[in-house]
Design a protein around this motif. Structure first.
Motif, PDB file in Angstrom:
ATOM      1  N   SER A   6       0.829  -1.212   0.000  1.00 50.59           N
ATOM      2  CA  SER A   6       0.000   0.000   0.000  1.00 50.59           C
ATOM      3  C   SER A   6       0.860   1.256   0.000  1.00 50.59           C
ATOM      4  CB  SER A   6      -0.920   0.004   1.220  1.00 50.59           C
ATOM      5  OG  SER A   6      -1.864  -1.032   1.148  1.00 50.59           O
ATOM      6  N   THR A   7       1.922   1.269   0.810  1.00 50.21           N
ATOM      7  CA  THR A   7       2.771   2.466   0.854  1.00 50.21           C
ATOM      8  C   THR A   7       3.513   2.642  -0.467  1.00 50.21           C
ATOM      9  OG1 THR A   7       4.583   1.237   1.919  1.00 50.21           O
ATOM     10  CG2 THR A   7       3.046   2.405   3.354  1.00 50.21           C
ATOM     11  N   ASP A   8       3.845   1.534  -1.147  1.00 50.52           N
ATOM     12  CA  ASP A   8       4.471   1.648  -2.469  1.00 50.52           C
ATOM     13  C   ASP A   8       3.525   2.335  -3.454  1.00 50.52           C
ATOM     14  OD1 ASP A   8       6.762   0.396  -1.592  1.00 50.52           O
ATOM     15  OD2 ASP A   8       6.206  -1.578  -2.351  1.00 50.52           O
ATOM     16  N   VAL A   9       2.240   1.944  -3.419  1.00 46.11           N
ATOM     17  CA  VAL A   9       1.241   2.552  -4.312  1.00 46.11           C
ATOM     18  C   VAL A   9       1.066   4.031  -3.981  1.00 46.11           C
ATOM     19  CG1 VAL A   9      -1.176   2.528  -5.038  1.00 46.11           C
ATOM     20  CG2 VAL A   9       0.023   0.380  -4.625  1.00 46.11           C
ATOM     21  N   ILE A  10       0.998   4.349  -2.692  1.00 43.15           N
ATOM     22  CA  ILE A  10       0.819   5.737  -2.266  1.00 43.15           C
ATOM     23  C   ILE A  10       1.964   6.614  -2.757  1.00 43.15           C
ATOM     24  CG2 ILE A  10       0.813   7.259  -0.229  1.00 43.15           C
ATOM     25  CD1 ILE A  10      -0.700   4.943   1.219  1.00 43.15           C
ATOM     26  N   VAL A  11       3.192   6.121  -2.614  1.00 42.66           N
ATOM     27  CA  VAL A  11       4.355   6.887  -3.065  1.00 42.66           C
ATOM     28  C   VAL A  11       4.348   7.031  -4.577  1.00 42.66           C
ATOM     29  CG1 VAL A  11       6.870   6.861  -3.238  1.00 42.66           C
ATOM     30  CG2 VAL A  11       5.777   6.316  -1.077  1.00 42.66           C
ATOM     31  N   ASN A  12       3.975   5.966  -5.280  1.00 38.78           N
ATOM     32  CA  ASN A  12       3.880   6.029  -6.736  1.00 38.78           C
ATOM     33  C   ASN A  12       2.884   7.105  -7.158  1.00 38.78           C
ATOM     34  OD1 ASN A  12       4.390   5.365  -9.362  1.00 38.78           O
ATOM     35  ND2 ASN A  12       3.391   3.364  -9.295  1.00 38.78           N
ATOM     36  N   TYR A  13       1.768   7.167  -6.465  1.00 39.78           N
ATOM     37  CA  TYR A  13       0.755   8.191  -6.743  1.00 39.78           C
ATOM     38  C   TYR A  13       1.295   9.595  -6.478  1.00 39.78           C
ATOM     39  CZ  TYR A  13      -3.144  11.284  -5.608  1.00 39.78           C
ATOM     40  OH  TYR A  13      -3.979  12.364  -5.519  1.00 39.78           O
ATOM     41  N   ILE A  14       1.960   9.776  -5.332  1.00 39.64           N
ATOM     42  CA  ILE A  14       2.490  11.087  -4.971  1.00 39.64           C
ATOM     43  C   ILE A  14       3.471  11.596  -6.025  1.00 39.64           C
ATOM     44  CG2 ILE A  14       3.989  12.289  -3.325  1.00 39.64           C
ATOM     45  CD1 ILE A  14       2.704  10.551  -1.126  1.00 39.64           C
ATOM     46  N   PHE A  15       4.294  10.690  -6.554  1.00 33.17           N
ATOM     47  CA  PHE A  15       5.296  11.096  -7.520  1.00 33.17           C
ATOM     48  C   PHE A  15       4.730  11.292  -8.930  1.00 33.17           C
ATOM     49  CE2 PHE A  15       8.263  10.143  -4.252  1.00 33.17           C
ATOM     50  CZ  PHE A  15       9.432  10.785  -4.585  1.00 33.17           C
ATOM     51  N   MET A  16       3.605  10.639  -9.218  1.00 32.73           N
ATOM     52  CA  MET A  16       3.041  10.736 -10.563  1.00 32.73           C
ATOM     53  C   MET A  16       1.929  11.766 -10.677  1.00 32.73           C
ATOM     54  SD  MET A  16       2.926   6.825 -12.000  1.00 32.73           S
ATOM     55  CE  MET A  16       2.249   7.390 -13.567  1.00 32.73           C
ATOM     56  N   LYS A  17       1.372  12.199  -9.563  1.00 37.46           N
ATOM     57  CA  LYS A  17       0.182  13.064  -9.618  1.00 37.46           C
ATOM     58  C   LYS A  17       0.446  14.390 -10.301  1.00 37.46           C
ATOM     59  CE  LYS A  17      -0.780  15.641  -5.964  1.00 37.46           C
ATOM     60  NZ  LYS A  17      -1.275  16.042  -4.646  1.00 37.46           N
ATOM     61  N   PHE A  24      -9.171  12.127  -3.388  1.00 36.86           N
ATOM     62  CA  PHE A  24      -9.802  10.863  -3.790  1.00 36.86           C
ATOM     63  C   PHE A  24      -9.995  10.832  -5.300  1.00 36.86           C
ATOM     64  CE2 PHE A  24     -13.424   7.965  -4.378  1.00 36.86           C
ATOM     65  CZ  PHE A  24     -13.005   6.863  -3.638  1.00 36.86           C
ATOM     66  N   GLU A  25     -10.490  11.933  -5.851  1.00 38.30           N
ATOM     67  CA  GLU A  25     -10.688  12.023  -7.307  1.00 38.30           C
ATOM     68  C   GLU A  25      -9.357  11.910  -8.048  1.00 38.30           C
ATOM     69  OE1 GLU A  25     -14.573  15.004  -6.893  1.00 38.30           O
ATOM     70  OE2 GLU A  25     -12.593  15.789  -7.410  1.00 38.30           O
ATOM     71  N   GLY A  26      -8.337  12.563  -7.505  1.00 33.92           N
ATOM     72  CA  GLY A  26      -7.016  12.505  -8.118  1.00 33.92           C
ATOM     73  C   GLY A  26      -6.456  11.099  -8.138  1.00 33.92           C
ATOM     74  N   PHE A  27      -6.697  10.355  -7.057  1.00 33.24           N
ATOM     75  CA  PHE A  27      -6.188   8.987  -7.003  1.00 33.24           C
ATOM     76  C   PHE A  27      -6.904   8.098  -8.013  1.00 33.24           C
ATOM     77  CE2 PHE A  27      -6.056   4.625  -5.457  1.00 33.24           C
ATOM     78  CZ  PHE A  27      -4.681   4.458  -5.314  1.00 33.24           C
ATOM     79  N   LEU A  28      -8.206   8.280  -8.197  1.00 33.93           N
ATOM     80  CA  LEU A  28      -8.940   7.485  -9.192  1.00 33.93           C
ATOM     81  C   LEU A  28      -8.412   7.746 -10.598  1.00 33.93           C
ATOM     82  CD1 LEU A  28     -12.621   7.865  -7.895  1.00 33.93           C
ATOM     83  CD2 LEU A  28     -11.078   5.908  -7.595  1.00 33.93           C
ATOM     84  N   ILE A  29      -8.085   8.993 -10.890  1.00 33.40           N
ATOM     85  CA  ILE A  29      -7.510   9.339 -12.197  1.00 33.40           C
ATOM     86  C   ILE A  29      -6.150   8.670 -12.366  1.00 33.40           C
ATOM     87  CG2 ILE A  29      -6.596  11.240 -13.591  1.00 33.40           C
ATOM     88  CD1 ILE A  29      -8.772  13.012 -12.315  1.00 33.40           C
ATOM     89  N   PHE A  30      -5.378   8.634 -11.280  1.00 32.88           N
ATOM     90  CA  PHE A  30      -4.072   7.976 -11.299  1.00 32.88           C
ATOM     91  C   PHE A  30      -4.219   6.485 -11.625  1.00 32.88           C
ATOM     92  CE2 PHE A  30      -1.569   5.220  -8.383  1.00 32.88           C
ATOM     93  CZ  PHE A  30      -0.328   5.298  -9.015  1.00 32.88           C
ATOM     94  N   VAL A  31      -5.205   5.812 -11.013  1.00 29.32           N
ATOM     95  CA  VAL A  31      -5.431   4.385 -11.275  1.00 29.32           C
ATOM     96  C   VAL A  31      -5.814   4.185 -12.746  1.00 29.32           C
ATOM     97  CG1 VAL A  31      -6.865   2.383 -10.731  1.00 29.32           C
ATOM     98  CG2 VAL A  31      -6.082   3.887  -8.896  1.00 29.32           C
ATOM     99  N   ARG A  32      -6.702   5.024 -13.227  1.00 28.44           N
ATOM    100  CA  ARG A  32      -7.110   4.920 -14.638  1.00 28.44           C
ATOM    101  C   ARG A  32      -5.912   5.113 -15.566  1.00 28.44           C
ATOM    102  NH1 ARG A  32      -8.607   7.865 -19.055  1.00 28.44           N
ATOM    103  NH2 ARG A  32     -10.456   7.152 -20.206  1.00 28.44           N
ATOM    104  N   TYR A  33      -5.069   6.064 -15.222  1.00 25.16           N
ATOM    105  CA  TYR A  33      -3.880   6.361 -16.027  1.00 25.16           C
ATOM    106  C   TYR A  33      -2.982   5.132 -16.150  1.00 25.16           C
ATOM    107  CZ  TYR A  33       0.722   8.344 -17.134  1.00 25.16           C
ATOM    108  OH  TYR A  33       1.956   8.608 -17.708  1.00 25.16           O
TER     109      TYR A  33
END
Length: 448
Positions: free
Chosen positions: A260-271, A354-363
């Protein structure tokens, strides 16, 4: 009958309360001035201030016999050097000298009594003829500058300190453990030895952090992928270690949420998108500073997760996944913890995060599909139909189990590889029609 000393203290506190509004106004002006003056400097982090509390002032008056020395509350406030205390924060110990030199360059107009002002705001003056850094009673050094803000015939004194991250931490230890510990004098040598050892260790940590920072900044653009991987791995470990301690303290057990923390960091760096790709070090330090604050705060893991407004979904994929998560976010501890960490690190608006994270998953899925389809013989409308179908199937597979591990980097790469192999023999839209059901079934049976 009450001692005159305590009448003096009460009158002084009443005088400060009466001037509270003007003191706050001066403090805000000074904070803005120093922030605006230094924010462009890479070694500058932050400016913070505190106005002396009634308890602290009462203690200082008693400790230093100010009643005898200054006679009146007005005279005391005119001579109290740290009515407002400012702290300019920087990254490393050697950056303290850089900030001090920046101040010397800015405050280059000489006044009187060793004070200097500047061309941007002549109301602000600093005493710059004292030797810096100053040696404290505990034997350690500190950059501490007396200042005053004078306007319309009224002067308010303030004290400006320059501190690196480790010295901010050291200052808290020194103040809370020694200065506020009235048993300290009983075992002074022992405490001094222990605190000296702690200070040495903090200085070593400062040097290690500086080596890491310089190493990361020294990487050229060709190594940006390596740089990113190293930063993400380090940040993921820091987040995991901070939260695992807090979970153990409050809940009483430990669970594995490294993925989970790996995904969170990936999101933070890609957002931040492509524009952020050259600023990994800056983003890393921003999050590191935020984690430093989180580490000091109490975190409750049994609170309900709330959103400021209704969630907006960009398309069917984000709507399907988003609604499924919303249904379980306050029921499943791992999902609750996952978004709690994101919301605390990013702060601000939970709904937007939350919306930003959903866009990240779609990306993560959409970009892979675009690469697969770009060399195929499809027109734009056909591509859109295929994209919509596959993304909808992925969302359906996710909603079956709602496992947070579905979002792990390993799981997403595995599914993307599966989809890529399935399209190896699909070159036209007719091929897609013939193999569509088989491909959908493959995605739905994908084990993450």
């Amino acid at each position: 009958m009450k001692l005159e000393l305590f009448d003096f203290i009460d009158e002084t506190l009443e005088l400060i309360e009466k001037r509270k509004e003007s003191i706050e106004k001066v403090a805000n002006s000074l904070e803005k001035f120093f922030t605006d003056s230094f924010f462009i400097q890479d070694h500058f982090l932050n400016v913070s201030y505190r106005i002396k509390s009634p308890e602290s002032l009462r203690e200082k008056i008693l400790r230093h016999n100010f009643y005898i020395k200054y006679k009146t509350p007005e005279n005391l406030l005119d001579n109290l050097s740290d009515l407002i205390g400012f702290r300019v924060e920087c990254r490393f110990i050697e950056d303290e000298d850089k900030i001090y030199r920046d101040i010397m360059k800015l405050f280059n107009i000489k006044c009187k009594d060793g004070f200097y002002t500047n061309c941007l705001n002549s109301n602000i003056m600093l005493q710059l003829e004292d030797k810096q850094p100053q040696k404290q009673k505990n034997g350690f050094e500190i950059y501490k500058i007396d200042g005053k803000y004078c306007k319309d015939g009224v002067c308010i004194n303030f004290e400006l300190q320059i501190k690196s991250l480790v010295n901010v931490f050291w200052g808290e230890i020194d103040h809370r453990v020694l200065y506020k510990n009235f048993n300290y004098m009983l075992t002074e040598d022992f405490f001094r030895d222990i605190m000296s050892s702690i200070k040495d260790n903090l200085s070593m940590i400062d040097r290690q952090l500086m080596l890491v920072y310089n190493h990361l900044n020294g990487m050229d653009a060709s190594n940006s992928l390596t740089k990113r991987i190293q930063l993400q791995a380090l940040l993921s470990k820091i987040i995991h270690d901070i939260y695992i301690v807090k979970i153990r303290q409050e809940i009483g057990f430990v669970l594995d949420f490294k993925k989970s923390t790996d995904v969170i960091v990936n999101y933070i760096f890609m957002k931040g998108g492509l524009e952020e790709s050259e600023h990994y070090s800056t983003n890393f330090l921003r999050v590191l500073n935020r984690l430093n604050e989180i580490g000091k705060n109490h975190i409750s893991f049994n609170r309900y997760m709330n959103f400021e407004r209704e969630i907006f979904f960009n398309d069917d994929f984000t709507r399907k996944i988003g609604n499924s998560i919303l249904e379980i976010i306050n029921k499943d501890f791992r999902w609750n913890l996952f978004f709690r960490i994101i919301f605390e690190i990013e702060e601000g608006n939970n709904a937007e995060d939350f919306e930003g994270f959903l866009i990240f998953v779609r990306y993560r899925f959409h970009e892979n599909l675009m690469l697969i389809l770009e060399n195929k013989d499809f027109i734009d409308e056909e591509k859109e139909e295929i994209l919509h179908c596959i993304l909808n199937t992925i969302a359906t597979n996710f909603c079956k189990d709602l496992d947070v591990d579905f979002l792990s980097d390993c799981s997403i790469k595995k599914l993307n590889n599966t989809i890529g192999k399935a399209f190896e023999n699909i070159e036209s839209f007719n091929d897609w029609i013939e193999n569509k059901e088989k491909l959908i079934d493959m995605i739905l049976k994908h084990d993450f």
